[in-house]
Design a protein around this motif. Structure first.
Motif, mmCIF file in Angstrom:
data_model
loop_
_atom_site.group_PDB
_atom_site.id
_atom_site.type_symbol
_atom_site.label_atom_id
_atom_site.label_comp_id
_atom_site.label_asym_id
_atom_site.label_seq_id
_atom_site.Cartn_x
_atom_site.Cartn_y
_atom_site.Cartn_z
ATOM 1 N N ARG A 566 59.098 45.858 -53.012
ATOM 2 C CA ARG A 566 59.933 46.592 -52.035
ATOM 3 C C ARG A 566 59.769 46.255 -50.705
ATOM 4 N N GLU A 567 58.495 45.976 -50.233
ATOM 5 C CA GLU A 567 58.512 45.342 -49.038
ATOM 6 C C GLU A 567 59.319 44.190 -48.660
ATOM 7 N N ILE A 568 59.191 43.215 -49.517
ATOM 8 C CA ILE A 568 60.037 42.078 -49.519
ATOM 9 C C ILE A 568 61.729 42.382 -49.168
ATOM 10 N N LEU A 569 61.876 43.071 -50.131
ATOM 11 C CA LEU A 569 63.378 43.525 -50.335
ATOM 12 C C LEU A 569 63.893 44.002 -48.814
ATOM 13 N N PHE A 570 63.143 44.917 -48.251
ATOM 14 C CA PHE A 570 63.473 45.627 -47.034
ATOM 15 C C PHE A 570 63.433 44.802 -46.031
ATOM 16 N N GLU A 571 62.192 43.731 -46.085
ATOM 17 C CA GLU A 571 62.270 42.796 -44.992
ATOM 18 C C GLU A 571 63.240 41.991 -44.715
ATOM 19 N N MET A 572 63.803 41.430 -46.092
ATOM 20 C CA MET A 572 65.058 40.493 -46.252
ATOM 21 C C MET A 572 66.541 41.154 -45.564
ATOM 22 N N ALA A 573 66.387 42.676 -46.105
ATOM 23 C CA ALA A 573 67.639 43.309 -45.885
ATOM 24 C C ALA A 573 67.630 43.304 -44.259
ATOM 25 N N GLU A 574 66.654 43.901 -43.801
ATOM 26 C CA GLU A 574 66.574 43.877 -42.437
ATOM 27 C C GLU A 574 66.855 42.747 -41.328
ATOM 28 N N ILE A 575 66.450 41.840 -41.911
ATOM 29 C CA ILE A 575 66.746 40.232 -41.486
ATOM 30 C C ILE A 575 68.331 40.022 -41.562
ATOM 31 N N LEU A 576 68.868 40.339 -42.385
ATOM 32 C CA LEU A 576 70.260 40.150 -42.716
ATOM 33 C C LEU A 576 71.055 41.214 -41.937
ATOM 34 N N ILE A 577 70.755 42.360 -41.722
ATOM 35 C CA ILE A 577 71.405 43.275 -41.125
ATOM 36 C C ILE A 577 71.494 43.060 -39.600
ATOM 37 N N VAL A 578 70.117 42.515 -39.210
ATOM 38 C CA VAL A 578 70.428 42.150 -37.519
ATOM 39 C C VAL A 578 71.244 40.940 -37.344
ATOM 40 N N ALA A 579 71.077 39.975 -38.548
ATOM 41 C CA ALA A 579 72.367 38.775 -38.173
ATOM 42 C C ALA A 579 73.727 39.418 -38.171
ATOM 43 N N LEU A 580 74.050 40.326 -39.171
ATOM 44 C CA LEU A 580 75.417 40.753 -38.940
ATOM 45 C C LEU A 580 75.572 41.498 -38.026
ATOM 46 N N MET A 581 74.779 42.223 -37.367
ATOM 47 C CA MET A 581 74.962 43.126 -36.006
ATOM 48 C C MET A 581 75.014 42.083 -34.861
ATOM 49 N N VAL A 582 74.311 40.772 -34.935
ATOM 50 C CA VAL A 582 74.637 40.065 -33.794
ATOM 51 C C VAL A 582 76.093 39.465 -33.845
ATOM 52 N N ALA A 583 76.483 39.008 -35.163
ATOM 53 C CA ALA A 583 77.693 38.544 -35.312
ATOM 54 C C ALA A 583 78.824 39.491 -34.946
ATOM 55 N N ASP A 584 78.645 40.652 -35.434
ATOM 56 C CA ASP A 584 79.429 41.887 -35.109
ATOM 57 C C ASP A 584 79.626 41.917 -33.380
ATOM 58 N N ALA A 585 78.636 41.928 -32.570
ATOM 59 C CA ALA A 585 78.695 42.306 -31.563
ATOM 60 C C ALA A 585 79.474 41.022 -30.657
ATOM 61 N N HIS A 586 78.960 39.679 -31.116
ATOM 62 C CA HIS A 586 79.533 38.505 -30.495
ATOM 63 C C HIS A 586 81.022 38.435 -30.936
ATOM 64 N N SER A 587 81.779 39.471 -32.136
ATOM 65 C CA SER A 587 83.036 39.015 -32.245
ATOM 66 C C SER A 587 83.886 39.617 -31.182
ATOM 67 N N ASP A 588 83.376 40.381 -30.385
ATOM 68 C CA ASP A 588 84.447 41.122 -29.228
ATOM 69 C C ASP A 588 83.723 41.214 -28.137
ATOM 70 N N LYS A 589 82.441 40.695 -28.071
ATOM 71 C CA LYS A 589 81.509 40.853 -26.655
ATOM 72 C C LYS A 589 81.218 42.478 -26.417
ATOM 73 N N SER A 590 81.138 43.283 -27.493
ATOM 74 C CA SER A 590 81.202 44.713 -27.003
ATOM 75 C C SER A 590 79.698 45.159 -26.804
ATOM 76 N N ALA A 591 79.768 45.813 -25.480
ATOM 77 C CA ALA A 591 78.503 46.202 -25.033
ATOM 78 C C ALA A 591 77.820 46.926 -25.954
ATOM 79 N N VAL A 592 78.806 48.055 -26.627
ATOM 80 C CA VAL A 592 78.234 49.181 -27.424
ATOM 81 C C VAL A 592 77.612 48.477 -28.825
ATOM 82 N N ALA A 593 78.140 47.671 -29.223
ATOM 83 C CA ALA A 593 77.640 46.724 -30.555
ATOM 84 C C ALA A 593 76.307 46.070 -30.277
#
Length: 647
Positions: A566-593
């Motif tokens: 469980r710990e491994i899955l959650f850690e991996m998921a959170e790494i991927l989520i941060v990566a996706l959130m960074v890409a989302d914010a970078h896509s339109d330079k949104s201060a909110v994102a």
């Protein structure tokens, strides 16, 4: 002061629930992130109309009816003289909502030729439509998910010239079933069951006690369309089968010792033998089923569940269920994996659809409900002007948004896997190298479902109940649009369906440790992280975190890692989520994102817990933080933001 009474005094004004297509900031962001602009313009009118239609008063009336008039077995499974019958009765609300979904092509959207130009984007758009429909569907999306999985399985075999001969009877039978699964005509359309769970094993299908025997086509008989019944006769007992009113099912059974499990397609009904006792399913007066009986199925009893109560879930005894084998004998686990990959995305979408609706209600409520501006004070302010309330809603919105990104990215990869493009560059997060698409989907399938559905339970509780106080705890059937208790109750099941968190954590571990394909799956996940963060500041945080986790997985055996799966899955998921959130914010330079990504990094421990870092993340005056939080919740055109901020 005048005392209040039953009819006099203060009455809270009901919030007005807006069209989620326009109101849901995260919905709009993921639509923009995953779907090209020209296609967005093309689908916007239809999506907006769906968002409006699912809020129609008659839809909420059907929900109330579906909850009050639950499915039942007429006579508790016996006629007046004691003969066993299986006469399932479902209510008008259930049938009406199911017809709405069928007519709108909620399942068919991904398969009809009208949308062939959407390519791989059709899968994401289909899931976004499910998202809008979910909270108004009264769980008819449960059989919808299994129908989608069955349609994909049949489609894959019908497209494979090696599955069976071009002119074979089985091809004709399966083509007829596929056409029904993707039909938009409620009178013709089938839903599908998915029977795997048994008393002996639960999610562990290796303990299956259902047995299939080859009897040949000479045994005769035909299904409800006059198609020949399959050459396999199946006996056994299925402990938990949803969508008992379905037109067909996909199930697992043993054929012979040592062969392993095989997958089968079976129609639910067959032409009735006049000499046999009447065993039939009644789903309403519009269906003329007097000449039909269940295909070797006896409904022993319906399950009494805490949630998803309108879904007819049953224990089924199989005796002589006639079926067709799908795929190779002994290859059932591989075949059912196609179905599970899809139904697991549906589980996550179900959680997010319910959460999105709950957030919509909480936001609307915050525009109407006033509280004291200070302890013991008589001055009042609306909740959306409360710094604490808006901080809470902003945190919940950020959690919701990150789960949206992970789920829709999985759906996007699924769309690519179903419709591999001819040319790809491999340079874009949404355009992975073809050889990584399958490995990515294998890893994301277990990972996203376990993380999203588990995290959605406390998220739903906070949004559905805490944000509305006591009102959120009530079954508000008199104002069905405010029935948050129903949303919370129905959402909790998804952490169990299609694999519990422990089962899925084990699945992910075995996927990443597989002796042939494990390295490729890890390579694919590493490609995702590196491509998403690029040269951003987050790379210095995420890449070492991923490298350390990968080294831990590769260094140790499955047995050594299993306790911490469980710990491994959650850690991996959170790494991927941060990566996706960074890409989302970078896509339109949104201060909110960017702010949401920063807060997630801090919350999940990626940033130093030094107090100075925490204060920096929460910097700004009360008014500035309130403006930012309101922009996160309501978007850049939110009520308070328009007055005080350019965000």
């Amino acid at each position: 002061m005048e005392p209040s009474s039953s009819d006099n005094g203060f009455f809270q004004e009901l919030p007005e629930l807006p069209n989620q297509y326009y109101d849901d900031v995260s919905f709009q962001r993921v639509l923009k992130f995953f779907i090209p602009e020209d296609l967005r313009r093309q689908v916007e009118p239809e999506l907006a109309q769906l968002g409006e239609d699912v809020l129609a008063p008659q839809i909420f009336d059907l929900i109330t009816d579906a909850e009050r008039n639950l499915p039942y077995l007429r006579g508790s499974g016996r006629n007046a003289l004691g003969r066993p019958v299986s006469e399932l009765v479902t209510g008008e609300g259930w049938r009406g909502l199911q017809a709405f979904g069928i007519e709108r092509g909620i399942v068919a959207y991904n398969y009809v030729k009208d949308h062939v130009e959407y390519g791989a984007h059709a899968r994401v758009l289909q899931m976004l439509r499910f998202h809008l429909w979910e909270a108004s569907a009264a769980s008819t999306t449960c059989p919808g998910a299994m129908t989608d999985g069955a349609a994909r399985l049949l489609q894959r075999h019908l497209a494979n010239k090696y599955s069976f001969k071009a002119d074979s009877m089985q091809r004709k039978v399966l083509q007829n079933a596929f056409d029904r699964l993707i039909s938009r005509d409620p009178r013709r359309a089938w839903t599908s069951g998915q029977w795997m769970t048994e008393r002996s094993g639960g999610s562990d299908v290796s303990q299956t006690e259902t047995v299939a025997t080859f009897v040949g086509n000479d045994a005769g008989g035909s299904d409800s369309d006059g198609q020949p019944l399959g050459p396999w006769s199946i006996d056994g007992f299925k402990w938990f089968s949803s969508a008992t009113d379905a037109g067909m099912t996909i199930l697992l059974a043993h054929t012979q010792p040592g062969k392993g499990l095989s997958a089968f397609f079976a129609p639910m009904r067959r032409k009735r033998d006049a000499s046999a006792p009447s065993i039939r399913v009644m789903t309403g007066s519009t269906h003329n089923l007097k000449d039909l009986e269940l295909n070797g199925v006896r409904i022993q009893r319906l399950k009494d569940k805490s949630g998803t109560r309108p879904v007819p879930t049953a224990e089924l005894e199989l005796k002589g269920l006639r079926a067709w084998m799908i795929g190779e004998e002994g290859g059932g686990i591989r075949e059912i994996a196609t179905v599970l990959a899809i139904t697991r995305v549906h589980c996550s979408i179900a959680c997010l659809g319910l959460t999105g609706r709950a957030l919509g209600v909480a936001k609307a409520y915050s525009l109407k409900r006033a509280i004291s501006s200070e302890a013991g004070g008589r001055s009042r302010l609306l909740l959306y002007r409360s710094p604490l309330h808006m901080q809470t809603l902003a945190d919940l919105t950020g959690d919701y948004h990150c789960l949206m990104l992970l789920t829709l990215y999985t759906a996007h990869i699924m769309g690519l896997e179903e419709r591999q493009p001819v040319t790809v560059t491999g340079k874009s997060l949404l355009d992975p190298p073809p050889e990584l698409v399958g490995p990515l989907l294998r890893a994301l399938s277990s990972l996203h479902k376990a993380y999203v559905c588990k995290q959605s339970v406390p998220l739903l509780h906070a949004v559905c109940m805490e944000a509305l106080g006591g009102i959120g705890y009530l079954m508000n059937t008199e104002s069905e649009a405010l029935n948050m208790a129903r949303l919370f109750r129905d959402g909790t099941v998804n952490a169990i369906w299609e694999g519990t968190t422990d089962v899925l954590s084990t699945d992910l571990l075995r996927t990443l440790k597989h002796h042939k394909t494990g390295k490729t799956s890890l390579d694919a996940l590493e490609w995702l992280v590196k491509t998403a963060v690029g040269q951003s500041a987050a790379a210095a945080l995420l890449l070492p975190a991923f490298t350390n986790l990968r080294a831990r997985i590769e260094k140790n055996s499955v047995d050594a890692l299993l306790t911490d799966a469980r710990e491994i899955l959650f850690e991996m998921a959170e790494i991927l989520i941060v990566a996706l959130m960074v890409a989302d914010a970078h896509s339109d330079k949104s201060a909110v994102a960017e702010a949401m990504a920063q807060r997630f990094l801090l919350k999940k421990g990626f940033l130093n817990k030094d107090p100075d870092v925490t204060r920096a993340a929460a910097s700004g005056t009360v008014e500035q933080r309130l403006a930012l939080n309101t922009a996160i919740v309501y978007g850049p055109k939110g009520p308070y933001v328009q007055q005080s901020s350019k965000l």
